[in-house]
Design a protein around this motif. Structure first.
Motif, mmCIF file in Angstrom:
data_model
loop_
_atom_site.group_PDB
_atom_site.id
_atom_site.type_symbol
_atom_site.label_atom_id
_atom_site.label_comp_id
_atom_site.label_asym_id
_atom_site.label_seq_id
_atom_site.Cartn_x
_atom_site.Cartn_y
_atom_site.Cartn_z
ATOM 1 N N SER A 158 0.821 -1.222 0.000
ATOM 2 C CA SER A 158 0.000 0.000 0.000
ATOM 3 C C SER A 158 0.847 1.261 0.000
ATOM 4 C CB SER A 158 -0.974 0.003 1.191
ATOM 5 O OG SER A 158 -0.283 0.105 2.425
ATOM 6 N N LYS A 163 -0.149 4.106 -2.997
ATOM 7 C CA LYS A 163 -0.039 5.401 -2.317
ATOM 8 C C LYS A 163 -0.027 6.536 -3.347
ATOM 9 C CE LYS A 163 2.947 7.956 0.856
ATOM 10 N NZ LYS A 163 3.458 8.930 -0.121
ATOM 11 N N ALA A 168 -5.056 4.369 0.662
ATOM 12 C CA ALA A 168 -4.676 4.474 2.071
ATOM 13 C C ALA A 168 -3.499 3.558 2.363
ATOM 14 C CB ALA A 168 -5.853 4.075 2.954
ATOM 15 N N GLN A 178 -6.666 -3.708 -1.529
ATOM 16 C CA GLN A 178 -7.200 -2.383 -1.835
ATOM 17 C C GLN A 178 -7.265 -2.180 -3.350
ATOM 18 O OE1 GLN A 178 -6.465 2.206 -0.294
ATOM 19 N NE2 GLN A 178 -5.040 0.661 0.297
#
Ligand code: NAP
Ligand code: MN
Length: 265
Positions: A158, A163, A168, A178
């Motif tokens: 992430s 990013k 997040a 994600q």
């Protein structure tokens, strides 16, 4: 203990890899194709290479990273700490820490399915035209995406591409994947949620490209491959995990701060 070293390939990393090999051998450890400990010498990209090299032995493998550039997310040992690292490996003063991976199932027109794992992320992109695809979550239609592409990342990934896409930062103790958008087009025809989605374990996202045009699928550092015979791509938290040997505490949030905000303190 059986060990292996994966080096970035530059002169400095190769020298450190050689020095560590000698130190570990002097301490009674053996170089092996079936290592218990795999040391990556380079950067985060080198750790991704090491992960993929030993992907068939994830249960037996513990990863350790020495960074020869800036502090890495996965590589947190310094080149001047080889003696300390050798001692800690020898006395087995470490504990295993496991991070979630993303499983990617690629379904082809001919009915076959490929399975891949990624430690950072899987990206689906179309450089030539916009990518149009339907997204469903747990087999429920969610949205039709049109834009540059999608990134499906792990918690430890992430801090990478995710990013940069406004996703997040997720602590790796959270078993989730994600989904982030790359430049989605939103108009009267195409409407996407426009926010990163965090899916818990057992929730699969299915991406069904609309057109038969080529798109590119990439896994971590690996070069994107072009596909045209894919009917769907399904992503979820994998049942496998990647395991690192933790010799000393270096909490995730401190690593985030030291990588992105300021070093030390
Ligand atoms: P790269 O092009 O050299 O990597 C891009 C940068 O991401 C490097 O600085 C790399 O660190 C860093 N990185 C890799 N994994 C990370 C992580 N988990 N957390 C924080 N930073 C991380 O290619 P690579 O080194 O093989 O890494 C592949 C990754 O690059 C992909 O998985 C993807 O996440 C990322 N990527 C990012 C963008 C973007 O941000 N726009 C675009 C494409 C790919 P090192 O220098 O230490 O290797
Ligand atoms: Mn790199």
């Amino acid at each position: 203990m059986q060990f292996a070293i994966v080096s970035r390939g530059d002169t400095r990393s190769a020298e450190i890899a050689q020095e560590l090999t000698e130190k570990l051998q002097a301490a009674g450890h053996t170089l092996s194709e079936e290592p218990r400990i795999v040391v990556s010498v380079g950067g985060d990209g080198t750790m991704l290479q090491a992960f993929h090299k030993y992907i068939d032995r994830l249960d037996e493998t513990l990863l350790v990273g020495i960074h020869t550039g800036h502090l890495g997310f996965y590589a947190d040992w310094q080149p001047d700490e080889l003696d300390e690292l050798t001692e800690m490996i020898t006395s087995e003063s470490f504990e295993p820490v496991s991070y979630p991976l993303v499983e990617v199932l690629i379904d082809y027109e001919n009915g076959e399915t490929d399975r891949r794992l990624a430690m950072n992320d899987c990206t689906i992109k179309n450089y030539k035209r916009t990518l149009v695809c339907d997204l469903s979550i747990r087999d429920d239609y969610f949205e039709t995406f049109r834009g540059d592409g999608l990134c499906i990342s792990t918690p430890s990934g992430s801090t990478a591409y995710n990013k940069a896409l406004g996703g997040a930062i997720v602590h790796p103790s959270i078993e989730a994947i994600q989904v982030t958008e790359m430049a989605s087009i939103n108009n009267l025809v195409y409407r996407t949620i426009g926010a990163p989605l965090l899916l818990p374990k057992h929730h699969q996202v299915k991406i069904k490209p609309h057109t038969k045009t080529e798109f590119e699928l990439a896994f971590d550092h690996q070069e994107a491959l072009s596909w045209s015979d894919v009917v769907s791509i399904r992503c979820a938290v994998a049942k496998e995990k990647v395991t690192f040997a933790r010799f000393r505490p270096f909490p995730f949030w401190r690593r985030v701060r030291e990588s992105f905000i300021e070093e030390g303190k």
